[in-house]
Design a protein around this motif. Structure first.
Motif, PDB file in Angstrom:
ATOM      1  N   MET A   1       0.832  -1.189   0.000  1.00  4.90           N
ATOM      2  CA  MET A   1       0.000   0.000   0.000  1.00  4.90           C
ATOM      3  C   MET A   1       0.872   1.247   0.000  1.00  4.90           C
ATOM      4  O   MET A   1       1.949   1.250   0.568  1.00  4.90           O
ATOM      5  N   THR A   2       0.381   2.279  -0.648  1.00  2.00           N
ATOM      6  CA  THR A   2       1.219   3.452  -0.834  1.00  2.00           C
ATOM      7  C   THR A   2       1.248   4.319   0.409  1.00  2.00           C
ATOM      8  O   THR A   2       0.233   4.542   1.046  1.00  2.00           O
ATOM      9  N   ALA A   3       2.421   4.828   0.712  1.00  3.21           N
ATOM     10  CA  ALA A   3       2.545   5.687   1.886  1.00  3.21           C
ATOM     11  C   ALA A   3       1.938   7.043   1.598  1.00  3.21           C
ATOM     12  O   ALA A   3       1.903   7.505   0.480  1.00  3.21           O
ATOM     13  N   GLN A   4       1.471   7.659   2.646  1.00  9.79           N
ATOM     14  CA  GLN A   4       0.942   9.020   2.560  1.00  9.79           C
ATOM     15  C   GLN A   4       2.019   9.996   2.931  1.00  9.79           C
ATOM     16  O   GLN A   4       2.886   9.677   3.734  1.00  9.79           O
ATOM     17  N   THR A   5       1.947  11.201   2.410  1.00  3.15           N
ATOM     18  CA  THR A   5       2.915  12.200   2.860  1.00  3.15           C
ATOM     19  C   THR A   5       2.195  13.195   3.760  1.00  3.15           C
ATOM     20  O   THR A   5       0.987  13.365   3.664  1.00  3.15           O
ATOM     21  N   LEU A   6       2.991  13.839   4.586  1.00  4.89           N
ATOM     22  CA  LEU A   6       2.428  14.809   5.519  1.00  4.89           C
ATOM     23  C   LEU A   6       1.761  15.957   4.756  1.00  4.89           C
ATOM     24  O   LEU A   6       0.783  16.547   5.218  1.00  4.89           O
ATOM     25  N   ALA A   7       2.277  16.223   3.544  1.00  2.00           N
ATOM     26  CA  ALA A   7       1.766  17.365   2.776  1.00  2.00           C
ATOM     27  C   ALA A   7       0.291  17.216   2.422  1.00  2.00           C
ATOM     28  O   ALA A   7      -0.399  18.197   2.226  1.00  2.00           O
ATOM     29  N   SER A   8      -0.192  15.964   2.324  1.00  5.28           N
ATOM     30  CA  SER A   8      -1.600  15.796   1.958  1.00  5.28           C
ATOM     31  C   SER A   8      -2.390  15.168   3.102  1.00  5.28           C
ATOM     32  O   SER A   8      -3.542  14.786   2.931  1.00  5.28           O
ATOM     33  N   ALA A   9      -1.764  15.039   4.281  1.00  5.38           N
ATOM     34  CA  ALA A   9      -2.410  14.301   5.375  1.00  5.38           C
ATOM     35  C   ALA A   9      -3.417  15.166   6.130  1.00  5.38           C
ATOM     36  O   ALA A   9      -3.266  16.368   6.241  1.00  5.38           O
ATOM     37  N   ARG A  10      -4.447  14.489   6.622  1.00  6.75           N
ATOM     38  CA  ARG A  10      -5.434  15.164   7.473  1.00  6.75           C
ATOM     39  C   ARG A  10      -5.264  14.614   8.888  1.00  6.75           C
ATOM     40  O   ARG A  10      -5.484  13.438   9.140  1.00  6.75           O
ATOM     41  N   ILE A  11      -4.816  15.491   9.772  1.00 10.38           N
ATOM     42  CA  ILE A  11      -4.512  15.073  11.134  1.00 10.38           C
ATOM     43  C   ILE A  11      -5.615  15.566  12.064  1.00 10.38           C
ATOM     44  O   ILE A  11      -6.016  16.728  11.998  1.00 10.38           O
ATOM     45  N   LEU A  12      -6.087  14.672  12.913  1.00  7.58           N
ATOM     46  CA  LEU A  12      -7.028  15.078  13.956  1.00  7.58           C
ATOM     47  C   LEU A  12      -6.257  15.067  15.274  1.00  7.58           C
ATOM     48  O   LEU A  12      -5.819  14.011  15.738  1.00  7.58           O
ATOM     49  N   LEU A  13      -6.052  16.256  15.828  1.00 12.38           N
ATOM     50  CA  LEU A  13      -5.254  16.392  17.050  1.00 12.38           C
ATOM     51  C   LEU A  13      -6.195  16.481  18.249  1.00 12.38           C
ATOM     52  O   LEU A  13      -7.062  17.359  18.293  1.00 12.38           O
ATOM     53  N   ILE A  14      -6.003  15.568  19.180  1.00 10.25           N
ATOM     54  CA  ILE A  14      -6.793  15.597  20.409  1.00 10.25           C
ATOM     55  C   ILE A  14      -5.893  16.107  21.524  1.00 10.25           C
ATOM     56  O   ILE A  14      -4.854  15.507  21.824  1.00 10.25           O
ATOM     57  N   ILE A  15      -6.261  17.245  22.102  1.00  9.65           N
ATOM     58  CA  ILE A  15      -5.432  17.844  23.146  1.00  9.65           C
ATOM     59  C   ILE A  15      -6.036  17.489  24.502  1.00  9.65           C
ATOM     60  O   ILE A  15      -7.200  17.783  24.774  1.00  9.65           O
ATOM     61  N   GLY A  16      -5.225  16.815  25.313  1.00 10.36           N
ATOM     62  CA  GLY A  16      -5.662  16.446  26.652  1.00 10.36           C
ATOM     63  C   GLY A  16      -5.252  17.516  27.662  1.00 10.36           C
ATOM     64  O   GLY A  16      -4.535  18.467  27.331  1.00 10.36           O
ATOM     65  N   GLY A  17      -5.680  17.321  28.907  1.00 11.09           N
ATOM     66  CA  GLY A  17      -5.476  18.353  29.921  1.00 11.09           C
ATOM     67  C   GLY A  17      -4.173  18.191  30.679  1.00 11.09           C
ATOM     68  O   GLY A  17      -4.116  17.510  31.703  1.00 11.09           O
ATOM     69  N   GLY A  18      -3.111  18.798  30.197  1.00 16.88           N
ATOM     70  CA  GLY A  18      -1.823  18.765  30.882  1.00 16.88           C
ATOM     71  C   GLY A  18      -1.077  20.054  30.603  1.00 16.88           C
ATOM     72  O   GLY A  18      -1.410  20.769  29.644  1.00 16.88           O
ATOM     73  N   VAL A  19      -0.055  20.304  31.419  1.00 13.10           N
ATOM     74  CA  VAL A  19       0.728  21.535  31.230  1.00 13.10           C
ATOM     75  C   VAL A  19       1.313  21.572  29.819  1.00 13.10           C
ATOM     76  O   VAL A  19       1.442  22.635  29.209  1.00 13.10           O
ATOM     77  N   ALA A  20       1.647  20.396  29.288  1.00  9.11           N
ATOM     78  CA  ALA A  20       2.288  20.351  27.966  1.00  9.11           C
ATOM     79  C   ALA A  20       1.353  20.779  26.842  1.00  9.11           C
ATOM     80  O   ALA A  20       1.775  20.860  25.683  1.00  9.11           O
ATOM     81  N   ALA A  21       0.085  21.073  27.153  1.00  6.35           N
ATOM     82  CA  ALA A  21      -0.869  21.450  26.096  1.00  6.35           C
ATOM     83  C   ALA A  21      -0.367  22.645  25.298  1.00  6.35           C
ATOM     84  O   ALA A  21      -0.660  22.770  24.103  1.00  6.35           O
ATOM     85  N   TYR A  22       0.426  23.523  25.947  1.00  8.54           N
ATOM     86  CA  TYR A  22       0.912  24.698  25.205  1.00  8.54           C
ATOM     87  C   TYR A  22       1.816  24.282  24.050  1.00  8.54           C
ATOM     88  O   TYR A  22       1.876  24.926  23.015  1.00  8.54           O
ATOM     89  N   LYS A  23       2.516  23.128  24.218  1.00  9.61           N
ATOM     90  CA  LYS A  23       3.398  22.658  23.144  1.00  9.61           C
ATOM     91  C   LYS A  23       2.571  22.157  21.951  1.00  9.61           C
ATOM     92  O   LYS A  23       3.052  22.107  20.831  1.00  9.61           O
ATOM     93  N   SER A  24       1.336  21.754  22.232  1.00  8.69           N
ATOM     94  CA  SER A  24       0.494  21.249  21.145  1.00  8.69           C
ATOM     95  C   SER A  24       0.091  22.370  20.205  1.00  8.69           C
ATOM     96  O   SER A  24      -0.225  22.129  19.042  1.00  8.69           O
TER      97      SER A  24
END
Ligand code: C5P
Length: 419
Positions: A1-24
Motif C-alpha cells: 500500500m502506498t505511503a501518505q505524505t504529511l503534505a496531503s495528510a489530514r490530522i485530527l489532534l486531540i489535546i488532553g489536559g496537561g501543562v504540555a498542552a501549550y506545546k500542542s
C-alpha cells in the motif's frame, strides 16, 4: 500500500489536559507548515490550560469540544469527524486519557472520537513520572500497543512539578517525525471482512474494487501533469457498492472528497501507484475503473524544482503509463468476474466506447461525454450510455449518485445472470 505524505495528510489532534498542552499549539503550527490539514478536539481539562481560540487560530478550523453541541448531533457528527482524518494524534495524552482509551471509555467528545474512529492513533504521553511508571499506566500502554496504537515519548527530563524522570511530552518536532513515520504504513484499521456491511444487499458477500479521481504525474517536486476529474462518479460508485453490501476498496487519486463511509480507501498519486494498489486489492468479484488515469508520465521527473533558464522552456519527454483496466481484464486466475471501464470522450462516443470495450477486454463500458460545456467533470450530474458486447443502453441524465446506484444494480444483475 502506498505511503501518505504529511503534505496531503489530514490530522485530527486531540489535546488532553496537561501543562504540555501549550506545546500542542506549536505542534499544530509545525504540522501545518508541512502542508497537513489539522483539526482539533479538546477535552474539558485541556481548556483549562490553553484556549480553544488559540487552537482555532493556529489550525484555521473550528475546534470541537462538546459532545452534545448541536453540530455533533447533525450531519457533522463526531463519527464523521474521526473518519475524515488520516491519523489521530493525542498530545498531550494524560494518564487518565490513556486509561480511557485502554478501557474503551467514551464520555466526552475526545474519547468518543477515539473509540469511533477507523484510523490509527499516535499518542504522546505527558504526566508526572510516578503516574507514568505506575503499573496501571504501564498496563494500559501495553494494552494500547497491542491494539496497534503508536507512541512517541515520553522524554526524560525536569518536569513542571519539579521532579526529574520520564514523563515529559515529546517535543513538537519529534511528534512531527513520528507522524511522518506513522503515515508510511496504512493508517486505516481494518474491520474483519464482512463486519459492518449491510446484509441482504444485491452485492452481499462480494468484493468490489473501484478506481476514482485523476492521477498526478510529477514533472518535478512542485509541478505535475493532471486532469480535471473530481472523483465524484467513482466515489459515488464505491459508496453505492458498499451500500449494496459489497466489501469495497476504493483506490483514489488526489481528490477533495471525503472517504465514503465503510469503504477502504487507498490514496495514491501516480498511475503506477494506482496500478500497484489495484493489483494488491485483488482478487475481487467486480472491478470498476472510473479513474481518469493519465495516459503518459514524464520520463525523468526532476528531483529538484526546474528553474527558469535563459535558453528557453524545458522539453518534457513523455512515456506511456500502464493501462490498469486492460491489465486487470487480461489477468488470469484472479480476473474479476465483471470488469467495467469508463470512456470519457469528446467525440464519436459510442464508436470509441465499442472499440475500447474490445481493446481493453472488459465486460461493460460506461461512456460519457466530457466536452467543455457538458459539465461532467466536477459536476453533480452525468449522462451515460452503457456499452456491452450484446448491445447498448442509453440512460437519461441523472445525478452521479443515481448513476452509481443504477450501475451497481446492473452489475449485480450481470453477476447473477439475472435478466
Ligand atoms: O484513458 P482511456 O479513455 O483509455 O480510459 C478508459 C478507461 O480505462 C477508464 O475506465 C479508465 O479508468 C481506464 N484506464 C486505466 N488505466 C489507464 C488509462 C485508462 O485503467 N492507464
Amino acid at each position: 500500500m502506498t505511503a501518505q505524505t504529511l503534505a496531503s495528510a489530514r490530522i485530527l489532534l486531540i489535546i488532553g489536559g496537561g501543562v504540555a498542552a501549550y506545546k500542542s499549539l506549536d505542534l499544530i503550527r509545525r504540522l501545518r507548515e508541512r502542508g497537513a490539514t489539522v483539526r482539533v478536539a479538546m477535552t474539558a481539562a485541556a481548556q483549562r490550560f490553553v484556549t480553544p481560540l488559540s487552537a482555532e487560530a493556529l489550525s484555521g478550523q473550528p475546534v470541537r469540544a462538546d459532545l452534545f453541541a448541536p453540530t455533533e448531533q447533525s450531519g457533522m457528527g463526531h463519527i464523521e469527524f474521526s473518519r475524515e482524518a488520516d491519523l489521530l494524534v493525542v498530545a498531550p495524552a494524560t494518564a487518565d486519557l490513556i486509561a480511557h482509551m485502554a478501557l474503551g471509555l467514551a464520555d466526552d467528545l475526545a474519547t468518543t472520537t477515539l473509540l469511533a474512529t477507523d484510523k490509527r492513533a499516535l499518542v504522546a504521553p505527558a504526566m508526572n513520572l510516578r503516574m507514568w511508571l505506575h503499573p496501571a499506566t504501564q498496563r494500559n500502554v501495553a494494552t494500547l500497543r497491542g491494539d496497534g496504537v503508536l507512541f512517541v515519548g515520553p522524554d526524560d527530563g525536569e518536569m513542571a512539578c519539579g521532579e526529574y524522570g520520564p514523563g515529559r511530552m515529546a517535543e513538537p518536532l519529534a511528534i512531527v517525525a513520528a507522524v511522518e513515520r506513522a503515515l508510511q504504513a496504512p493508517t486505516v484499521l481494518p474491520l474483519p471482512p464482512g463486519v459492518g456491511l449491510p446484509r441482504g444487499g444485491a452485492l452481499a458477500g462480494r468484493r468490489v474494487v473501484v478506481t476514482s479521481g485523476p492521477t498526478y504525474e510529477p514533472i518535478d517536486p512542485v509541478r505535475f501533469l493532471g486532469n480535471r476529474s473530481s472523483g465524484r462518479q467513482g466515489h459515488a460508485i464505491a459508496e453505492a457498492a458498499r451500500a449494496a453490501g459489497a466489501e469495497t476498496i476504493l483506490v483514489s487519486g488526489p481528490t477533495a472528497l471525503a472517504d465514503p463511509p465503510g469503504v477502504r480507501v487507498v490514496r495514491v498519486e501516480t498511475a503506477r501507484e494506482m496500478r500497484d494498489a489495484t493489483i494488491a486489492a485483488l482478487p475481487a468479484d467486480v472491478f470498476v475503473a472510473a479513474a481518469a488515469v493519465a495516459d503518459w508520465r514524464v520520463e525523468d521527473a526532476a528531483e529538484e524544482k526546474i528553474k527558469k533558464r535563459g535558453d528557453g522552456a524545458p522539453i518534457l519527454r513523455l512515456v506511456e503509463n500502464p493501462d490498469i483496466l486492460a491489465e486487470v481484464s487480461a489477468r488470469r486466475g484472479d480476473r474479476p468476474a465483471l470488469v467495467v471501464g469508463f470512456a470519457a470522450e469528446t467525440q464519436a462516443l459510442i464508436d470509441n466506447a465499442r472499440a475500447k470495450l474490445k481493446r481493453k477486454g472488459c465486460d461493460l463500458i460506461v461512456a460519457n461525454r466530457v466536452a467543455i460545456g457538458e459539465g461532467t467533470f466536477g459536476g453533480a450530474e452525468n449522462k451515460v450510455t452503457i456499452v456491452a458486447a450484446d448491445g447498448i443502453e442509453e440512460w437519461p441524465r441523472m445525478g452521479k449518485t443515481e448513476v452509481a446506484r443504477a450501475l451497481v444494480a446492473l452489475v449485480a444483475r450481470k453477476l447473477t445472470g439475472a435478466p
